[in-house]
Scaffold this active site. Structure first.
Site, PDB file in Angstrom:
ATOM      1  CD  GLU A  92    -101.964 -27.520   1.224  1.00  9.93           C
ATOM      2  OE1 GLU A  92    -100.897 -27.278   1.839  1.00  9.93           O
ATOM      3  OE2 GLU A  92    -102.400 -28.664   1.039  1.00  9.93           O
ATOM      4  CB  CYS A 105     -95.194 -20.129   0.531  1.00  8.61           C
ATOM      5  SG  CYS A 105     -94.579 -21.474  -0.479  1.00  8.61           S
ATOM      6  CB  CYS A 112     -96.784 -31.166  -8.802  1.00 10.03           C
ATOM      7  SG  CYS A 112     -95.159 -30.752  -9.488  1.00 10.03           S
ATOM      8  CB  CYS A 116     -90.209 -34.375  -6.003  1.00 10.40           C
ATOM      9  SG  CYS A 116     -89.552 -33.222  -7.239  1.00 10.40           S
ATOM     10  CB  CYS A 119     -93.129 -33.468  -3.206  1.00 10.23           C
ATOM     11  SG  CYS A 119     -94.281 -32.106  -3.399  1.00 10.23           S
ATOM     12  CB  CYS A 330     -97.137 -27.249  -0.383  1.00  8.01           C
ATOM     13  SG  CYS A 330     -96.959 -25.502  -0.054  1.00  8.01           S
TER      14      CYS A 330
END
Length: 354
Positions: A92, A105, A112, A116, A119, A330
């Site tokens: 995105e 952005c 990922c 975290c 997230c 995101c």
């Protein structure tokens, strides 16, 4: 088999391509001008390169570029673009207009591996790194490309976990033979991957934003597993070795969570941690994600926290929330698209990686 992209190659890499065909070295400069300055979408458009050399290039290469697969628009003008990757995943990009400023952005990874807790992208787990071309494609392939004033590497993924490709994309963005952007128009966000952060600071003049979110080691570890490998104290210690007194800016991103990191003791700890470092703190309201128990504090708490830090000598701002009605944080759009495709193919969704 898909032909390799020329888009996303540095001038040095284009010189290697030209040399592999026995072409003059200046051919690399010609190719760079066509794909970056003139926006050519095919090798055949490169009319100052001989027909023979164009045909040779076409056997192994294409210019590259992928259009977005979907777009959502917020009532405040924010847009979220969904891009397919070369490995059949999705990333995105968020376009954020704000008066005379227009920011994109961009994502640097599909998924990922930082984990975290707050997230949505982390829930996908890690799929793959984006190439330099896939990163730049997000900038070049939106309708608002020509209006962009700023780019932030703050989308899906940890940019410095994909440092080689991110640095290539930054070289292309800022080089005279590329897009010739000033580094002051670009910001890179990181959780604090120290070795790659050091290389980034050595090789670029781009602004840096560090995801801090909690000044206490044990509390930050609860939120961000990367604290185990790269403690925030060591990240700040490294940053204090660098000069941020000129054009380059260092900031700290601090997502506010009600009852978790919004107390007076957090203010005091932030002041101690950042003492002697010329920086600013950006306070960010938490945008809720599915099944997450955390909530953003109320406006009074945000203002009190900001003012307390400012009185203690740290310039602190509250970032305006944008695109909440399209869930611009995101990871949500790409997760839904992947789950929709997996459901359609009969595969079991795997987007809730821990």
């Amino acid at each position: 088999m898909e032909k390799e992209w020329l888009f996303g190659k540095t001038l040095g890499e284009l010189a290697e391509v030209a040399a592999s065909f026995g072409m003059p070295r200046f051919t690399a400069t010609q190719i760079a001008a066509w794909i970056y300055r003139k926006g050519a979408l095919s090798i055949d458009e490169m009319t100052n390169i001989s027909l023979k050399n164009r045909r040779a290039l076409e056997e192994r290469y294409q210019v590259g570029r992928i259009p977005s697969a979907a777009v959502q628009q917020s009532a405040d003008g924010t847009k979220k673009y969904l891009f397919p990757t070369l490995r059949d995943r999705f990333v995105e990009s968020a376009y954020i207009p704000d008066g005379q400023r227009a920011t994109l952005c961009v994502s640097s990874q599909s998924g990922c591996r930082m984990g975290c807790r707050f997230c949505m992208t982390a829930r996908q787990g890690f799929a793959h790194n984006l190439t330099a071309g896939e990163i730049l494609n997000q900038i070049r392939s939106i309708p608002e490309s020509a209006q962009l004033t700023n780019v932030v590497y703050m989308g899906m993924g940890e940019p410095l976990d994909n440092a080689d490709n991110v640095l290539r994309s930054l070289e292309i963005l800022t080089a005279d033979w590329g897009y010739a952007w000033s580094p002051t128009r670009i910001t890179l966000s990181t959780v604090g991957v120290i070795p790659a952060m050091r290389t980034f600071l050595e090789k670029t003049k781009v602004h840096l934003a560090v995801s801090l979110h909690n000044p206490f080691a044990a509390e930050r570890l609860e939120m961000m597993p990367v604290q185990n490998r790269y403690p925030i104290e060591e990240v700040v210690k490294e940053l204090k070795k660098w000069d941020f007194s000129h054009q380059r800016r260092i900031s700290f991103e601090y997502i506010m969570f009600r009852g978790i990191n919004d107390s007076d003791r957090h203010v005091a700890a932030l002041v101690r941690l950042l003492a002697g470092l010329k920086c600013r703190i950006n306070l960010i309201r938490f945008h809720a994600i599915p099944d997450a128990p955390m909530q953003s504090p109320d406006e009074t708490t945000l203002v009190r926290f900001r003012d307390a830090l400012t009185r203690r000598g740290i310039t602190t701002t509250i970032r305006a929330s944008r695109g909440e009605d399209i869930q611009a944080a995101c990871g949500l759009l790409s997760t839904r698209e992947r789950e929709k495709r997996e459901a359609g193919s009969g595969q079991r969704p795997t987007g809730n990686a821990k």
